[in-house]
Write a protein that holds these residues in place. Structure first.
Motif, PDB file in Angstrom:
ATOM      1  N   LYS A  99       0.489  -1.206  -0.202  1.00  0.00           N
ATOM      2  CA  LYS A  99       0.109  -0.301  -0.233  1.00  0.00           C
ATOM      3  C   LYS A  99       0.864   1.148   0.108  1.00  0.00           C
ATOM      4  O   LYS A  99       1.597   1.346   1.113  1.00  0.00           O
ATOM      5  N   ILE A 100       0.272   2.618  -1.025  1.00  0.00           N
ATOM      6  CA  ILE A 100       1.169   3.918  -0.753  1.00  0.00           C
ATOM      7  C   ILE A 100       0.740   4.723   0.339  1.00  0.00           C
ATOM      8  O   ILE A 100      -0.875   4.347   0.550  1.00  0.00           O
ATOM      9  N   ILE A 101       0.784   4.901   1.650  1.00  0.00           N
ATOM     10  CA  ILE A 101       0.300   5.764   2.033  1.00  0.00           C
ATOM     11  C   ILE A 101       0.647   7.312   2.089  1.00  0.00           C
ATOM     12  O   ILE A 101       1.855   7.350   2.262  1.00  0.00           O
ATOM     13  N   ILE A 102      -0.045   8.174   1.475  1.00  0.00           N
ATOM     14  CA  ILE A 102       0.501   9.674   1.772  1.00  0.00           C
ATOM     15  C   ILE A 102       0.070  10.345   2.753  1.00  0.00           C
ATOM     16  O   ILE A 102      -1.603  10.107   2.957  1.00  0.00           O
ATOM     17  N   GLN A 103       0.787  10.800   3.292  1.00  0.00           N
ATOM     18  CA  GLN A 103       0.445  12.017   4.242  1.00  0.00           C
ATOM     19  C   GLN A 103      -0.843  13.265   3.435  1.00  0.00           C
ATOM     20  O   GLN A 103      -0.286  13.974   2.575  1.00  0.00           O
ATOM     21  N   GLY A 104      -2.156  13.450   4.705  1.00  0.00           N
ATOM     22  CA  GLY A 104      -2.742  14.319   3.720  1.00  0.00           C
ATOM     23  C   GLY A 104      -3.836  14.172   2.334  1.00  0.00           C
ATOM     24  O   GLY A 104      -4.077  12.744   2.171  1.00  0.00           O
ATOM     25  N   ASP A 105      -4.934  14.572   2.478  1.00  0.00           N
ATOM     26  CA  ASP A 105      -5.819  14.354   1.586  1.00  0.00           C
ATOM     27  C   ASP A 105      -5.857  14.349   0.120  1.00  0.00           C
ATOM     28  O   ASP A 105      -5.908  15.914  -0.228  1.00  0.00           O
ATOM     29  N   TYR A 106      -5.604  13.807  -0.923  1.00  0.00           N
ATOM     30  CA  TYR A 106      -4.946  14.227  -2.207  1.00  0.00           C
ATOM     31  C   TYR A 106      -6.119  13.477  -3.027  1.00  0.00           C
ATOM     32  O   TYR A 106      -4.671  12.679  -4.189  1.00  0.00           O
ATOM     33  N   ARG A 107      -6.631  12.775  -2.647  1.00  0.00           N
ATOM     34  CA  ARG A 107      -7.247  12.067  -3.789  1.00  0.00           C
ATOM     35  C   ARG A 107      -7.644  12.537  -4.737  1.00  0.00           C
ATOM     36  O   ARG A 107      -7.396  11.524  -5.797  1.00  0.00           O
ATOM     37  N   ASP A 108      -7.517  13.897  -5.427  1.00  0.00           N
ATOM     38  CA  ASP A 108      -8.020  14.308  -6.703  1.00  0.00           C
ATOM     39  C   ASP A 108      -6.640  14.237  -7.363  1.00  0.00           C
ATOM     40  O   ASP A 108      -6.653  14.087  -8.945  1.00  0.00           O
ATOM     41  N   LYS A 109      -5.801  14.885  -7.083  1.00  0.00           N
ATOM     42  CA  LYS A 109      -4.704  14.956  -7.729  1.00  0.00           C
ATOM     43  C   LYS A 109      -3.855  13.725  -7.576  1.00  0.00           C
ATOM     44  O   LYS A 109      -3.312  13.990  -8.597  1.00  0.00           O
TER      45      LYS A 109
END
Length: 109
Positions: free
Chosen positions: A82-92
């Motif tokens: 899984k890739i875990i990205i900090q913050g809500d960047y779903r659209d980008k």
């Protein structure tokens, strides 16, 4: 006089090699038929974006994680496929993956 001219004056016998600039890892990623799942969670009160469902090589997924973190200028990690990205960047993230040719499915919210 630019740098190339100066080098030619310093080394008149040098013949430049043909460079192969096809070292772009993003174009070599394996494309899959199933969509990559892009979901949003909160852990310890902080928002994160999780990408999962990639069926290619782990190294390709790690390279994709690094590229996403670099383009978004955020932190993140790669754990348990899984890739875990900090913050809500779903659209980008979804737009970046669609531009690369991936199918992306938004889950939650």
């Amino acid at each position: 006089m630019d740098l190339q001219d100066q080098l030619k004056n310093l080394f008149p016998d040098h013949v430049p090699e043909a460079s192969d600039d096809t070292n772009d890892d993003a174009d070599e990623l394996w494309m899959q038929d199933d969509p990559i799942i892009c979901k949003y969670e909160k852990r310890k009160g902080k928002p994160i974006t999780i990408l999962e469902g990639y069926t290619g090589a782990t190294e390709d997924f790690k390279a994709l994680a690094k590229e996403l973190k670099t383009k978004l200028s955020v932190g993140g990690s790669f754990k348990d496929d899984k890739i875990i990205i900090q913050g809500d960047y779903r659209d980008k993230i979804m737009q970046i993956l669609k531009d690369k040719g991936f199918a992306v499915k938004r889950v939650g919210g």
